[in-house]
Scaffold this motif. Sequence first.
Motif, mmCIF file in Angstrom:
data_model
loop_
_atom_site.group_PDB
_atom_site.id
_atom_site.type_symbol
_atom_site.label_atom_id
_atom_site.label_comp_id
_atom_site.label_asym_id
_atom_site.label_seq_id
_atom_site.Cartn_x
_atom_site.Cartn_y
_atom_site.Cartn_z
ATOM 1 N N ALA A 83 34.083 55.353 24.026
ATOM 2 C CA ALA A 83 32.831 55.923 23.617
ATOM 3 C C ALA A 83 33.385 57.179 22.798
ATOM 4 O O ALA A 83 32.316 57.874 21.957
ATOM 5 C CB ALA A 83 31.917 56.302 24.639
ATOM 6 N N LEU A 84 34.747 57.635 22.847
ATOM 7 C CA LEU A 84 35.123 59.057 22.209
ATOM 8 C C LEU A 84 35.688 58.509 20.887
ATOM 9 O O LEU A 84 35.865 59.766 20.282
ATOM 10 C CB LEU A 84 35.912 59.822 23.446
ATOM 11 N N GLU A 85 36.129 57.537 20.555
ATOM 12 C CA GLU A 85 36.714 57.272 19.712
ATOM 13 C C GLU A 85 36.296 56.404 18.367
ATOM 14 O O GLU A 85 35.430 55.565 18.852
ATOM 15 C CB GLU A 85 38.439 56.415 20.039
ATOM 16 N N VAL A 86 36.817 56.358 17.294
ATOM 17 C CA VAL A 86 36.512 55.638 16.063
ATOM 18 C C VAL A 86 37.716 54.861 15.550
ATOM 19 O O VAL A 86 38.537 55.667 15.371
ATOM 20 C CB VAL A 86 35.952 56.496 14.946
ATOM 21 N N PHE A 87 37.944 53.812 15.590
ATOM 22 C CA PHE A 87 38.868 52.724 15.399
ATOM 23 C C PHE A 87 38.944 52.479 13.957
ATOM 24 O O PHE A 87 37.887 51.857 13.560
ATOM 25 C CB PHE A 87 39.087 51.753 16.262
ATOM 26 N N ASP A 88 40.068 52.558 13.293
ATOM 27 C CA ASP A 88 40.037 52.195 12.022
ATOM 28 C C ASP A 88 40.389 50.554 11.583
ATOM 29 O O ASP A 88 40.210 50.165 10.516
ATOM 30 C CB ASP A 88 41.084 53.237 10.866
ATOM 31 N N GLY A 89 40.667 49.955 12.822
ATOM 32 C CA GLY A 89 41.056 48.743 12.889
ATOM 33 C C GLY A 89 41.588 48.553 14.049
ATOM 34 O O GLY A 89 41.969 49.219 15.009
ATOM 35 N N LEU A 90 42.243 46.914 14.251
ATOM 36 C CA LEU A 90 42.702 46.548 15.345
ATOM 37 C C LEU A 90 44.136 47.329 15.738
ATOM 38 O O LEU A 90 44.230 47.780 16.877
ATOM 39 C CB LEU A 90 42.856 45.208 15.325
ATOM 40 N N ARG A 91 45.021 47.477 14.757
ATOM 41 C CA ARG A 91 45.997 48.321 15.003
ATOM 42 C C ARG A 91 45.861 49.472 15.558
ATOM 43 O O ARG A 91 46.504 50.164 16.282
ATOM 44 C CB ARG A 91 47.012 48.345 13.866
ATOM 45 N N ASP A 92 45.111 50.173 14.885
ATOM 46 C CA ASP A 92 44.437 51.536 15.341
ATOM 47 C C ASP A 92 44.153 51.517 16.753
ATOM 48 O O ASP A 92 44.619 52.477 17.525
ATOM 49 C CB ASP A 92 43.448 52.228 14.225
ATOM 50 N N ALA A 93 43.278 50.558 17.133
ATOM 51 C CA ALA A 93 42.895 50.436 18.532
ATOM 52 C C ALA A 93 43.837 50.353 19.614
ATOM 53 O O ALA A 93 44.097 50.886 20.508
ATOM 54 C CB ALA A 93 41.783 49.533 18.724
ATOM 55 N N ARG A 94 44.920 49.511 19.138
ATOM 56 C CA ARG A 94 45.983 49.141 20.163
ATOM 57 C C ARG A 94 46.771 50.445 20.142
ATOM 58 O O ARG A 94 47.146 50.593 21.213
ATOM 59 C CB ARG A 94 46.763 48.046 19.670
ATOM 60 N N THR A 95 47.196 51.069 19.156
ATOM 61 C CA THR A 95 48.047 52.244 19.179
ATOM 62 C C THR A 95 47.382 53.494 20.105
ATOM 63 O O THR A 95 47.778 53.871 21.071
ATOM 64 C CB THR A 95 48.056 53.028 17.836
ATOM 65 N N ILE A 96 46.022 53.739 19.901
ATOM 66 C CA ILE A 96 45.085 54.746 20.567
ATOM 67 C C ILE A 96 45.132 54.326 22.336
ATOM 68 O O ILE A 96 45.254 55.051 23.232
ATOM 69 C CB ILE A 96 43.881 54.929 20.008
ATOM 70 N N THR A 97 44.797 53.164 22.476
ATOM 71 C CA THR A 97 44.611 52.749 24.022
ATOM 72 C C THR A 97 45.849 52.413 24.537
ATOM 73 O O THR A 97 46.007 52.454 25.605
ATOM 74 C CB THR A 97 43.855 51.227 23.847
ATOM 75 N N ALA A 98 47.047 52.391 23.871
ATOM 76 C CA ALA A 98 48.365 51.963 24.364
ATOM 77 C C ALA A 98 48.716 53.456 25.137
ATOM 78 O O ALA A 98 49.577 53.519 26.082
ATOM 79 C CB ALA A 98 49.248 51.466 23.457
ATOM 80 N N ALA A 99 48.466 54.404 24.714
ATOM 81 C CA ALA A 99 48.898 55.733 25.112
ATOM 82 C C ALA A 99 48.440 56.209 26.486
ATOM 83 O O ALA A 99 47.536 55.852 27.019
ATOM 84 C CB ALA A 99 48.391 56.857 24.222
#
Length: 99
Positions: A83-99
């Motif tokens: 709910a707090l993030e805006v993802f630019d694509g699948l790669r971006d989502a994977r990078t942010i959620t992997a942290a």
Amino acid sequence: MPHAQGQSRDHERRCRRLACRDVRNAGAPNHIRTDNGPEFTANELRAWLRRVGVSTLYIEPAIPWENGYAESFHSRFRDECLALEVFDGLRDARTITAA
């Protein structure tokens, strides 16, 4: 979309390999409870489960009393990350959620 399909098949193979190992080591359970994700809706995996005599029980989506740990995690992950993030694509989502 071929990447997503190939990735789903990899997950299915890994699940089946782990399930085979567990069946060899401990015997087949009466059933496996799943969240009905793509690994457990795959025809090949469901056919293998039938062959080894294991039935499947499905957890209804958003029913916390059927799998409290997973539903709690999903709720917190949705509220505190998605709910707090805006993802630019699948790669971006994977990078942010992997942290």
